[in-house]
Write a protein that holds these residues in place. Structure first.
Motif, PDB file in Angstrom:
ATOM      1  N   TYR A 161     -28.487 -37.385  42.076  1.00  0.00           N
ATOM      2  CA  TYR A 161     -27.055 -37.382  42.401  1.00  0.00           C
ATOM      3  C   TYR A 161     -26.763 -36.906  43.822  1.00  0.00           C
ATOM      4  O   TYR A 161     -26.026 -37.588  44.560  1.00  0.00           O
ATOM      5  CB  TYR A 161     -26.321 -36.525  41.368  1.00  0.00           C
ATOM      6  N   PRO A 162     -27.268 -35.753  44.296  1.00  0.00           N
ATOM      7  CA  PRO A 162     -26.891 -35.281  45.646  1.00  0.00           C
ATOM      8  C   PRO A 162     -27.261 -36.263  46.754  1.00  0.00           C
ATOM      9  O   PRO A 162     -26.457 -36.538  47.644  1.00  0.00           O
ATOM     10  CB  PRO A 162     -27.656 -33.956  45.788  1.00  0.00           C
ATOM     11  N   ASP A 163     -28.480 -36.805  46.709  1.00  0.00           N
ATOM     12  CA  ASP A 163     -28.903 -37.722  47.767  1.00  0.00           C
ATOM     13  C   ASP A 163     -28.165 -39.047  47.684  1.00  0.00           C
ATOM     14  O   ASP A 163     -27.793 -39.630  48.719  1.00  0.00           O
ATOM     15  CB  ASP A 163     -30.412 -37.954  47.680  1.00  0.00           C
ATOM     16  N   ALA A 164     -27.949 -39.536  46.466  1.00  0.00           N
ATOM     17  CA  ALA A 164     -27.219 -40.794  46.301  1.00  0.00           C
ATOM     18  C   ALA A 164     -25.794 -40.662  46.824  1.00  0.00           C
ATOM     19  O   ALA A 164     -25.267 -41.580  47.461  1.00  0.00           O
ATOM     20  CB  ALA A 164     -27.215 -41.206  44.832  1.00  0.00           C
ATOM     21  N   GLY A 197     -25.218 -24.461  46.146  1.00  0.00           N
ATOM     22  CA  GLY A 197     -26.626 -24.778  46.314  1.00  0.00           C
ATOM     23  C   GLY A 197     -27.017 -26.028  45.541  1.00  0.00           C
ATOM     24  O   GLY A 197     -26.332 -26.448  44.602  1.00  0.00           O
ATOM     25  N   ARG A 198     -28.156 -26.589  45.895  1.00  0.00           N
ATOM     26  CA  ARG A 198     -28.589 -27.843  45.273  1.00  0.00           C
ATOM     27  C   ARG A 198     -28.792 -27.680  43.772  1.00  0.00           C
ATOM     28  O   ARG A 198     -28.429 -28.566  42.990  1.00  0.00           O
ATOM     29  CB  ARG A 198     -29.869 -28.351  45.941  1.00  0.00           C
ATOM     30  N   GLY A 199     -29.374 -26.538  43.361  1.00  0.00           N
ATOM     31  CA  GLY A 199     -29.615 -26.332  41.934  1.00  0.00           C
ATOM     32  C   GLY A 199     -28.324 -26.348  41.139  1.00  0.00           C
ATOM     33  O   GLY A 199     -28.246 -26.960  40.060  1.00  0.00           O
ATOM     34  N   ALA A 203     -27.253 -29.166  38.272  1.00  0.00           N
ATOM     35  CA  ALA A 203     -26.848 -28.746  36.930  1.00  0.00           C
ATOM     36  C   ALA A 203     -25.454 -29.272  36.589  1.00  0.00           C
ATOM     37  O   ALA A 203     -25.208 -29.779  35.485  1.00  0.00           O
ATOM     38  CB  ALA A 203     -26.887 -27.226  36.815  1.00  0.00           C
ATOM     39  N   ALA A 204     -24.532 -29.165  37.538  1.00  0.00           N
ATOM     40  CA  ALA A 204     -23.173 -29.665  37.317  1.00  0.00           C
ATOM     41  C   ALA A 204     -23.177 -31.189  37.188  1.00  0.00           C
ATOM     42  O   ALA A 204     -22.414 -31.758  36.388  1.00  0.00           O
ATOM     43  CB  ALA A 204     -22.261 -29.231  38.458  1.00  0.00           C
ATOM     44  N   ALA A 205     -24.042 -31.852  37.954  1.00  0.00           N
ATOM     45  CA  ALA A 205     -24.133 -33.308  37.859  1.00  0.00           C
ATOM     46  C   ALA A 205     -24.625 -33.729  36.482  1.00  0.00           C
ATOM     47  O   ALA A 205     -24.192 -34.758  35.946  1.00  0.00           O
ATOM     48  CB  ALA A 205     -25.053 -33.847  38.942  1.00  0.00           C
ATOM     49  N   GLY A 206     -25.521 -32.955  35.888  1.00  0.00           N
ATOM     50  CA  GLY A 206     -25.974 -33.259  34.534  1.00  0.00           C
ATOM     51  C   GLY A 206     -24.818 -33.277  33.552  1.00  0.00           C
ATOM     52  O   GLY A 206     -24.722 -34.159  32.691  1.00  0.00           O
ATOM     53  N   ARG A 207     -23.929 -32.299  33.688  1.00  0.00           N
ATOM     54  CA  ARG A 207     -22.747 -32.278  32.818  1.00  0.00           C
ATOM     55  C   ARG A 207     -21.820 -33.450  33.142  1.00  0.00           C
ATOM     56  O   ARG A 207     -21.248 -34.066  32.246  1.00  0.00           O
ATOM     57  CB  ARG A 207     -22.007 -30.948  32.990  1.00  0.00           C
ATOM     58  N   ARG A 208     -21.683 -33.747  34.407  1.00  0.00           N
ATOM     59  CA  ARG A 208     -20.821 -34.839  34.839  1.00  0.00           C
ATOM     60  C   ARG A 208     -21.303 -36.183  34.283  1.00  0.00           C
ATOM     61  O   ARG A 208     -20.510 -37.005  33.813  1.00  0.00           O
ATOM     62  CB  ARG A 208     -20.804 -34.877  36.366  1.00  0.00           C
ATOM     63  N   TRP A 227     -17.947 -30.725  51.100  1.00  0.00           N
ATOM     64  CA  TRP A 227     -18.867 -30.352  52.172  1.00  0.00           C
ATOM     65  C   TRP A 227     -19.751 -31.535  52.583  1.00  0.00           C
ATOM     66  O   TRP A 227     -20.088 -31.690  53.773  1.00  0.00           O
ATOM     67  CB  TRP A 227     -19.721 -29.159  51.757  1.00  0.00           C
ATOM     68  N   SER A 228     -20.107 -32.387  51.626  1.00  0.00           N
ATOM     69  CA  SER A 228     -20.872 -33.593  51.978  1.00  0.00           C
ATOM     70  C   SER A 228     -20.023 -34.502  52.859  1.00  0.00           C
ATOM     71  O   SER A 228     -20.526 -35.111  53.817  1.00  0.00           O
ATOM     72  CB  SER A 228     -21.292 -34.335  50.708  1.00  0.00           C
ATOM     73  N   GLY A 229     -18.735 -34.601  52.534  1.00  0.00           N
ATOM     74  CA  GLY A 229     -17.828 -35.376  53.371  1.00  0.00           C
ATOM     75  C   GLY A 229     -17.702 -34.788  54.758  1.00  0.00           C
ATOM     76  O   GLY A 229     -17.661 -35.528  55.760  1.00  0.00           O
ATOM     77  N   VAL A 230     -17.636 -33.467  54.848  1.00  0.00           N
ATOM     78  CA  VAL A 230     -17.562 -32.804  56.154  1.00  0.00           C
ATOM     79  C   VAL A 230     -18.811 -33.103  56.976  1.00  0.00           C
ATOM     80  O   VAL A 230     -18.731 -33.355  58.187  1.00  0.00           O
ATOM     81  CB  VAL A 230     -17.371 -31.284  55.965  1.00  0.00           C
TER      82      VAL A 230
END
Length: 388
Positions: A161-164, A197-199, A203-208, A227-230
């Motif tokens: 999720y974060p990299d995508a 943080g990435r961890g 974890a939140a992405a798993g719930r999402r 922050w990714s948008g920034v």
């Protein structure tokens, strides 16, 4: 160029000031308008932020914007001012949506539309179509939350999720002139400003991803998205827009006060990413303060112009109390019906004309200064910040 009677009556303004006020505008934040013909019920829902029909026996035409449509939009459709709602809507249907949109968008005197495509659907004009009908250039503002929704529905798993998301944001920004967030709607502007943080993000992405079609509301993922948008904005020298203040019932107004962004604004300052506070009413004085003390903060009145209509001149004047002139921009927040574009431009010009006339009349400003400020707010500031 819009007609001269778009400016209010009163003491004659110097020619240079009138020309500056009537010059083409850059609408730095708007949405698409409906391409289809609208019945009365659908039309009324698009001239209110209420999201519900008016109570039985009443109408959304009995509002500041409703009265303004009958006064100022009716003549554009070849009707007399103050024509009754039923007559107005009948004329609208007679002309057809394409002709109504063409007339009202062009009458607004817009030279460039910067279109937030986060609400775009089959029924709304695209950015390119807005430009063609309006006789203007058009560029895209990318809504961060819309990009995230696409990733949530397509990513293979939480670890990816974060990299995508970062890749998708970078790709979307490549075709855009700015980014926008509606975190005020999804959580509020009183969010924790720390980058998660990435961890925690995984974890939140798993719930999402357990319910990827749900609207994003997780505060960890919203902060990560912001922050990714920034990061992308900094890499590509793009501004980031924030919805603030007045909006539909989905917002908790007290949590949409731009003053709540103060910590985030400070954290963003070293990177130099321009942060643009949209709409802001009734917190426009807080927004004015932020724009006056932080070098990367800008402000507009957006949909407040249209929805306060005849009362908007006082708000325009209040914003000028403190905002540096190079920090203020025009936007209509046009959405759904082209009347909102026409009225946004009209009330911007009328409000600024009144404010400038007072300052010139009292000897506070010269005509040269007044014309220069009108050019800056109407188009020059947006051209500089969005690099148009």
């Amino acid at each position: 160029m819009p007609p001269a009677d778009d400016l209010p009556p009163g003491p004659p303004l110097p020619d240079a000031v009138r020309e500056a006020l009537l010059a083409p505008l850059v609408d730095h934040h708007c949405h698409g308008v409906r391409r289809d013909d609208l019945g009365r019920a659908a039309f009324e829902l698009l001239i209110t932020e209420a999201a519900t029909p008016a109570p039985p026996g009443t109408t959304h035409f009995d509002t500041p914007i409703g009265a303004a449509i009958r006064r100022w939009c009716a003549p554009v459709l070849d009707l007399p001012p103050h024509t009754p709602p039923a007559v107005y809507l009948a004329r609208r249907a007679e002309l057809g949506a394409a002709e109504v949109n063409r007339r009202l968008l062009r009458q607004a005197g817009i030279v460039a539309f910067l279109v937030d495509t986060g609400l775009n659907g089959a029924g709304l004009l695209s950015a390119a179509e807005m430009g063609r009908l309006g006789g203007a250039a058009a560029d895209e503002i990318v809504r961060l939350e819309r990009v995230e929704e696409t990733i949530a529905r397509s990513v293979a798993g939480a670890a990816e999720y974060p990299d995508a998301l970062a890749e998708a944001l970078s790709a979307a920004a490549a075709r855009a002139v700015g980014l926008k967030t509606v975190i005020a709607y999804r959580y509020g502007l009183d969010f924790d400003i720390e980058r998660p943080g990435r961890g925690a993000v995984v974890a939140a992405a798993g719930r999402r991803l357990a319910d990827p079609k749900a609207r994003l509301s997780d505060p960890i993922l919203l902060r990560h998205l912001l922050w990714s948008g920034v990061d992308v904005a900094r890499q590509r020298s793009l501004p980031v827009q924030f919805h603030c203040g007045y909006g539909d019932p989905d917002i908790d107004l007290h949590r949409a006060d731009p003053a709540l962004l103060t910590g985030f604004i400070r954290a963003l300052q070293p990177g130099g990413v321009p942060l643009i506070l949209l709409h802001c009413y009734p917190f426009h004085r807080q927004a004015a303060y932020l724009a006056s003390v932080y070098p990367h903060v800008y402000v507009d009145l957006g949909l407040a112009l249209t929805h306060t209509a005849a009362g908007s001149a006082a708000i325009v004047d209040e914003l000028l109390e403190l905002v540096p002139f190079h920090k203020q921009m025009f936007s209509s927040d046009c959405y759904g019906v082209a009347e909102t574009c026409h009225l946004g431009a009209l009330y911007y010009r009328r409000g600024l004309a009144r404010a400038l006339a007072v300052r010139i009349g009292e000897g506070e400003w010269s005509a040269t200064d007044a014309a220069r400020v009108a050019h800056m707010i109407g188009a020059g500031n947006a051209r500089r910040v969005y690099r148009l």
